[in-house]
Motif scaffolding. Structure first.
Motif, PDB file in Angstrom:
ATOM      1  N   LEU A   1       0.823  -1.206   0.000  1.00 41.92           N
ATOM      2  CA  LEU A   1       0.000   0.000   0.000  1.00 41.92           C
ATOM      3  C   LEU A   1       0.858   1.258   0.000  1.00 41.92           C
ATOM      4  N   LEU A   2       1.958   1.186   0.735  1.00 41.94           N
ATOM      5  CA  LEU A   2       2.831   2.349   0.847  1.00 41.94           C
ATOM      6  C   LEU A   2       3.463   2.686  -0.501  1.00 41.94           C
ATOM      7  N   CYS A   3       4.088   1.678  -1.135  1.00 44.75           N
ATOM      8  CA  CYS A   3       4.726   1.915  -2.430  1.00 44.75           C
ATOM      9  C   CYS A   3       3.696   2.378  -3.446  1.00 44.75           C
ATOM     10  N   TYR A   4       2.556   1.731  -3.413  1.00 48.01           N
ATOM     11  CA  TYR A   4       1.514   2.050  -4.379  1.00 48.01           C
ATOM     12  C   TYR A   4       1.029   3.490  -4.205  1.00 48.01           C
ATOM     13  N   SER A   5       0.795   3.870  -2.954  1.00 44.61           N
ATOM     14  CA  SER A   5       0.303   5.229  -2.715  1.00 44.61           C
ATOM     15  C   SER A   5       1.354   6.258  -3.088  1.00 44.61           C
ATOM     16  N   LEU A   6       2.608   5.958  -2.718  1.00 43.22           N
ATOM     17  CA  LEU A   6       3.658   6.948  -2.935  1.00 43.22           C
ATOM     18  C   LEU A   6       3.993   7.102  -4.411  1.00 43.22           C
ATOM     19  N   PHE A   7       4.087   5.979  -5.145  1.00 45.63           N
ATOM     20  CA  PHE A   7       4.573   6.059  -6.519  1.00 45.63           C
ATOM     21  C   PHE A   7       3.473   5.986  -7.557  1.00 45.63           C
ATOM     22  N   PHE A   8       2.257   5.796  -7.110  1.00 49.67           N
ATOM     23  CA  PHE A   8       1.183   5.773  -8.101  1.00 49.67           C
ATOM     24  C   PHE A   8       0.132   6.823  -7.773  1.00 49.67           C
ATOM     25  N   VAL A   9      -0.443   6.715  -6.574  1.00 51.26           N
ATOM     26  CA  VAL A   9      -1.579   7.571  -6.272  1.00 51.26           C
ATOM     27  C   VAL A   9      -1.153   9.031  -6.113  1.00 51.26           C
ATOM     28  N   TYR A  10      -0.062   9.245  -5.379  1.00 53.39           N
ATOM     29  CA  TYR A  10       0.384  10.627  -5.167  1.00 53.39           C
ATOM     30  C   TYR A  10       0.740  11.313  -6.487  1.00 53.39           C
ATOM     31  N   PRO A  11       1.581  10.674  -7.349  1.00 58.06           N
ATOM     32  CA  PRO A  11       1.857  11.336  -8.627  1.00 58.06           C
ATOM     33  C   PRO A  11       0.603  11.531  -9.470  1.00 58.06           C
ATOM     34  N   LEU A  12      -0.319  10.586  -9.360  1.00 61.00           N
ATOM     35  CA  LEU A  12      -1.546  10.724 -10.152  1.00 61.00           C
ATOM     36  C   LEU A  12      -2.324  11.967  -9.734  1.00 61.00           C
ATOM     37  N   ILE A  13      -2.446  12.164  -8.413  1.00 65.76           N
ATOM     38  CA  ILE A  13      -3.159  13.346  -7.918  1.00 65.76           C
ATOM     39  C   ILE A  13      -2.431  14.616  -8.367  1.00 65.76           C
ATOM     40  N   GLN A  14      -1.091  14.596  -8.205  1.00 60.25           N
ATOM     41  CA  GLN A  14      -0.292  15.723  -8.686  1.00 60.25           C
ATOM     42  C   GLN A  14      -0.549  15.976 -10.167  1.00 60.25           C
ATOM     43  N   GLY A  15      -0.603  14.883 -10.931  1.00 59.68           N
ATOM     44  CA  GLY A  15      -0.810  15.002 -12.371  1.00 59.68           C
ATOM     45  C   GLY A  15      -2.116  15.695 -12.684  1.00 59.68           C
ATOM     46  N   VAL A  16      -3.174  15.264 -12.005  1.00 61.65           N
ATOM     47  CA  VAL A  16      -4.475  15.883 -12.236  1.00 61.65           C
ATOM     48  C   VAL A  16      -4.392  17.375 -11.905  1.00 61.65           C
ATOM     49  N   ARG A  17      -3.669  17.707 -10.831  1.00 58.03           N
ATOM     50  CA  ARG A  17      -3.545  19.097 -10.431  1.00 58.03           C
ATOM     51  C   ARG A  17      -2.764  19.897 -11.486  1.00 58.03           C
ATOM     52  N   TYR A  18      -1.633  19.318 -11.930  1.00 52.84           N
ATOM     53  CA  TYR A  18      -0.817  20.035 -12.914  1.00 52.84           C
ATOM     54  C   TYR A  18      -1.572  20.272 -14.219  1.00 52.84           C
ATOM     55  N   SER A  19      -2.512  19.377 -14.509  1.00 51.51           N
ATOM     56  CA  SER A  19      -3.196  19.511 -15.793  1.00 51.51           C
ATOM     57  C   SER A  19      -4.057  20.763 -15.843  1.00 51.51           C
ATOM     58  N   PHE A  20      -4.264  21.395 -14.691  1.00 53.03           N
ATOM     59  CA  PHE A  20      -5.024  22.653 -14.685  1.00 53.03           C
ATOM     60  C   PHE A  20      -4.097  23.861 -14.565  1.00 53.03           C
ATOM     61  N   THR A  21      -2.794  23.633 -14.732  1.00 53.78           N
ATOM     62  CA  THR A  21      -1.865  24.747 -14.587  1.00 53.78           C
ATOM     63  C   THR A  21      -1.070  24.948 -15.870  1.00 53.78           C
ATOM     64  N   ASP A  22      -0.327  26.057 -15.884  1.00 51.60           N
ATOM     65  CA  ASP A  22       0.517  26.315 -17.053  1.00 51.60           C
ATOM     66  C   ASP A  22       1.964  25.949 -16.750  1.00 51.60           C
ATOM     67  N   TRP A  23       2.193  25.042 -15.820  1.00 52.83           N
ATOM     68  CA  TRP A  23       3.546  24.746 -15.378  1.00 52.83           C
ATOM     69  C   TRP A  23       4.400  24.250 -16.533  1.00 52.83           C
ATOM     70  N   ASN A  24       5.641  24.726 -16.600  1.00 54.07           N
ATOM     71  CA  ASN A  24       6.523  24.293 -17.682  1.00 54.07           C
ATOM     72  C   ASN A  24       7.492  23.208 -17.248  1.00 54.07           C
ATOM     73  N   GLY A  25       7.415  22.800 -15.985  1.00 53.83           N
ATOM     74  CA  GLY A  25       8.254  21.693 -15.555  1.00 53.83           C
ATOM     75  C   GLY A  25       9.637  22.118 -15.121  1.00 53.83           C
ATOM     76  N   ILE A  26       9.983  23.378 -15.291  1.00 52.03           N
ATOM     77  CA  ILE A  26      11.325  23.838 -14.924  1.00 52.03           C
ATOM     78  C   ILE A  26      11.254  24.756 -13.713  1.00 52.03           C
ATOM     79  N   VAL A  27      10.374  25.777 -13.785  1.00 53.66           N
ATOM     80  CA  VAL A  27      10.258  26.732 -12.683  1.00 53.66           C
ATOM     81  C   VAL A  27       9.879  25.978 -11.422  1.00 53.66           C
TER      82      VAL A  27
END
Lengths: 497, 280
Positions: free
Chosen positions: A20-46
């Motif tokens: 559960l720990l590995c799954y949450s850390l390396f799958f669920v957390y990035p997924l949530i971040q991904g959904v969040r980033y998809s509403f931003t203009d982030w360029n991945g560098i700043v």
């Protein structure tokens, strides 16, 4: 078996924790971040927390607007260096999050939330011309050139299909004679001919004539009627000075010139080619459709043959399965060698992967070669799970092999077919490695960019993380939708049985 | 035997011979690209440029020697081996434990956790690929052992799903007897249950080995260049894309380990793939 509720809960937690720990850390957390980033203009560098501030900006614009505790937190992290710039060290995630909220409170947000703009941009062909299929038309003729001596059959057909008025059609018919499927420029309308004829009359004032020709060109561009043009020609002074015969001849030359100008306008406007481009979406769909159909058909045929009592069947099976255990990178390179060296020297055709006409089919071909072994194995398992006696019974009943296949084998294979179809569909939509290694950076040129490759380029070459993630979420939506359909069909079949 | 029967058996034989011919031809066509790669890997560049189709005149291993040293093949092989082995072992261990406890302690919570695992099967890797890159940078996971926990996290859902289905079909009686004898749940799991899971463990292990060994995108965005066989292969081929001798040799070289694995484990692989596909 457990002494208390507490030990039970503890055991439950201990058994579950690593997964559960590995799954949450390396799958669920990035997924949530991904959904969040998809509403931003982030360029991945700043970075989300600025690395450095100007001395003046930091002391005058930022610190005064903060509460005492927040000021202290900032000063702890940012230190003034020799060049008069406040810089921060690398931070642990917790401090980072604290600083982020401090900066947010005074409106310093390196990442802007732009709502659904990313999603809108995808489907806006002016903002992202590569993503959607385009049906633009391309000009074939420019009015600055001389009239083409011939119009090819497909172009001529295209001209007739376009909305020509009856006058325009008459003009076209008089200037171009029909020649087979295409058209040929009449000799008397060739500009060289007209030029030679006109300049044969040495008594003309050519300065005036040339000025008049320019005027006629202008009138053609304005779509003036022939009468108006003729009236203008009649008014030319140097013409009036000629004898009647010459006047008539020059007038006819000039009126033909006018027709040539009009035809040029017409061809400029209507002689177009459809310039159809797959775009990312188009190619992904094309690839998915052809890969699913061809790979499954081939796999089914191979499985049906290998299911017979043949010699060397296990060796044959291994050969068909071999491409599947190789990585897609290796497969792509094997074929890029074949396309670049072997096939040119076998066929004499030099360009394979570089041709935008061939490349989409070649990519599908390689994917089928790689993927059909896997599907074949599943079909073989499906065939072998059909009870022998069922098939033998039907063959004793005198059913022909074809009838036996359609009425006995195929229905019993339905589960395997559903599995294979949807498996290959989901995989085709997600295809990346093969095209990346086979075509790589030139994939936009040859129109062979699957959506995942486009996402990869958006993220890592164009530095548009937010936008790329929005596309990935769009893809995710499609896959979830398709899987829903699959589950629906499987449920429906189960209730039928 | 009557004449009609004889004709029937002869017909059947002809039928089989025709099928055998077709399928053998198809297999040869299928294998030809691989054959060309192998044959050209023994030629010099000059020979390839002259005629890529002809067989090599002399077998020479110069291309292999060059690919071996340029790729640093032993390191790439060892790296890939370590990543695959540790990741697969972890996935097998962690997900069998998780699935076991989820099946044997049924409750609303365990059902929810199960669903929480399973929903991820639908999500394509690309959706979270970018944040995952950032995260691995923040946590300092851009190394051979650092990528392993990421594979654990990504591999667990499918494995939990497969184990869950299998464990549901195992009778409880054996475990209950052991509990009565006073064995702890850890002992029961590792000495009684885990051996019973061998068939599905084989499936899970094989699916994961094939996936992780051949994976390209995750190492590409997380590991340094040349770290795994796939990355080294990619870098080498892009760099030497005009020198076909070493390039083809590197292709053969990097295929050998997985082909050997396939030859050795053929029966299990075929079974693993069909089980994996049918159950998921």
């Amino acid at each position: 078996m457990f002494r208390s509720k507490k030990t039970k809960a503890l055991t439950f937690a201990v058994f579950l924790a690593p997964a559960l720990l590995c799954y949450s850390l390396f799958f669920v957390y990035p997924l949530i971040q991904g959904v969040r980033y998809s509403f931003t203009d982030w360029n991945g560098i700043v970075p989300e927390v600025p690395i450095s501030f100007d001395k003046a900006e930091f002391e005058e614009r930022i610190l005064p607007r903060l509460a005492k505790t927040d000021q202290a937190a900032l000063i702890r992290v940012y230190a003034l260096d020799a060049e008069g710039v406040y810089k921060r060290e690398n931070l642990d995630p917790k401090t980072m999050a604290g600083l982020k909220s401090i900066f947010n409170s005074i409106g310093i947000t390196p990442i802007k939330f732009i709502g659904l703009d990313n999603y809108r941009e995808m489907f806006n062909s002016t903002l992202d011309p590569r993503f959607l299929p385009s049906f633009a038309t391309k000009k074939v003729f420019d009015k600055k050139e001389a009239l083409p001596a011939q119009i090819s059959a497909p172009h001529s057909k295209g001209l007739l299909k376009s909305r020509l008025g009856s006058e325009e059609r008459m003009l076209l018919d008089s200037v171009y004679s029909v020649d087979g499927g295409g058209r040929r420029l009449q000799e008397e309308y060739r500009e060289v001919t007209l030029f030679n004829l006109l300049y044969g009359y040495s008594s003309l004032d050519f300065d005036e004539i040339e000025a008049e020709l320019e005027q006629l060109k202008q009138m053609a561009a304005e779509h003036r009627s022939e009468q108006q043009a003729f009236a203008r020609i009649d008014g030319i002074k140097t013409l009036a000075a000629q004898n009647a015969e010459d006047r008539e001849a020059v007038r006819s030359i000039l009126s033909r010139y006018y027709k040539v100008f009009c035809t040029k306008e017409l061809l400029d406007q209507y002689l177009v080619e459809n310039d159809y481009r797959f775009g990312v979406i188009g190619f992904t769909l094309f690839f998915t459709l052809f890969n699913v159909i061809l790979a499954n058909l081939l796999a089914l045929v191979l499985a049906l043959i290998l299911d017979q009592k043949l010699r060397m069947s296990s060796l044959l099976r291994s050969i068909f399965f071999l491409p599947n255990i190789l990585s897609l990178v290796i497969v792509a390179f094997v074929w890029s060698f074949i396309f670049n060296r072997i096939l040119p020297s076998l066929t004499g055709i030099e360009v394979w992967l570089g041709s935008s006409r061939l490349a989409p089919y070649l990519v599908v071909f390689v994917a089928v070669w790689q993927g059909c072994g896997y599907l074949m194995i599943i079909y073989l398992a499906g065939l072998q799970s059909i009870p022998r006696n069922l098939r033998e019974a039907s063959s004793i009943d005198g059913a022909s092999p074809l009838k036996r296949f359609v009425h006995v084998t195929l229905p019993l294979m339905a589960p395997a077919i559903t599995i294979c179809l949807f498996w290959s569909m989901a995989n085709s939509l997600k295809t990346f490695d093969i095209v990346f290694a086979l075509v790589g950076n030139s994939s936009y040129v040859t129109d062979t960019t699957p959506i995942v490759l486009d996402i990869y380029f958006d993220a890592f070459n164009r530095n548009r993380f937010g936008y790329a993630t929005a596309k990935a979420i769009f893809l995710c939506g499609i896959i979830v939708f398709l899987t829903g359909i699959q589950l629906y069909f499987m449920k429906k079949r189960e209730t039928q049985l | 035997m009557s004449l009609a029967q004889k004709i029937k058996t002869i017909k059947k034989h002809i039928h089989l011979i025709v099928l055998q011919g077709i399928i053998t031809l198809a297999a040869i066509l299928f294998f030809i690209p691989v054959f060309f790669i192998i044959s050209n890997s023994f030629k010099t560049d000059a020979e390839i440029n002259l005629d890529p189709i002809a067989l090599p005149h002399v077998i020479n291993f110069n291309n292999y020697a060059m690919a071996w040293t340029t790729i640093d093949f032993p390191t790439a092989l060892l790296n890939t081996f370590i990543i695959t082995l540790v990741s697969t072992c972890g996935i097998v261990l962690f997900s069998s434990m998780a699935a076991y406890i989820l099946v044997r302690m049924p409750s609303k919570l365990s059902w929810l956790i199960y669903l929480f695992f399973v929903f991820s099967i639908l999500v394509p890797f690309q959706t979270f690929m970018i944040p995952l890159t950032m995260l691995s940078k923040d946590l300092g996971l851009q190394s051979i052992l650092g990528i392993v926990p990421i594979y654990w996290g990504l591999g667990c859902p499918v494995a939990v799903f497969l184990y869950h289905g299998f464990i549901k079909g195992i009778p409880k009686s054996l475990e209950e007897a052991a509990f009565v004898d006073g064995a702890s749940i850890f002992r029961v799991f590792f000495t009684i249950v885990f051996p019973l899971l061998t068939p599905i463990t084989a499936t899970v292990a094989i699916l994961n080995v094939l996936w992780i060994w051949n994976d390209f995108l995750l190492p590409l965005i997380i590991l340094p260049k040349q770290a795994t066989i796939q990355l080294a292969q990619y870098g080498f081929f892009s760099q030497f894309n005009r020198e076909y001798g070493p390039a083809t040799a590197s292709l053969v070289l990097s295929s050998i380990p997985i082909v050997l694995f396939y030859v050795a484990m053929q029966r299990f692989i075929v079974k693993g793939i069909t089980d994996g596909a049918i159950k998921s």
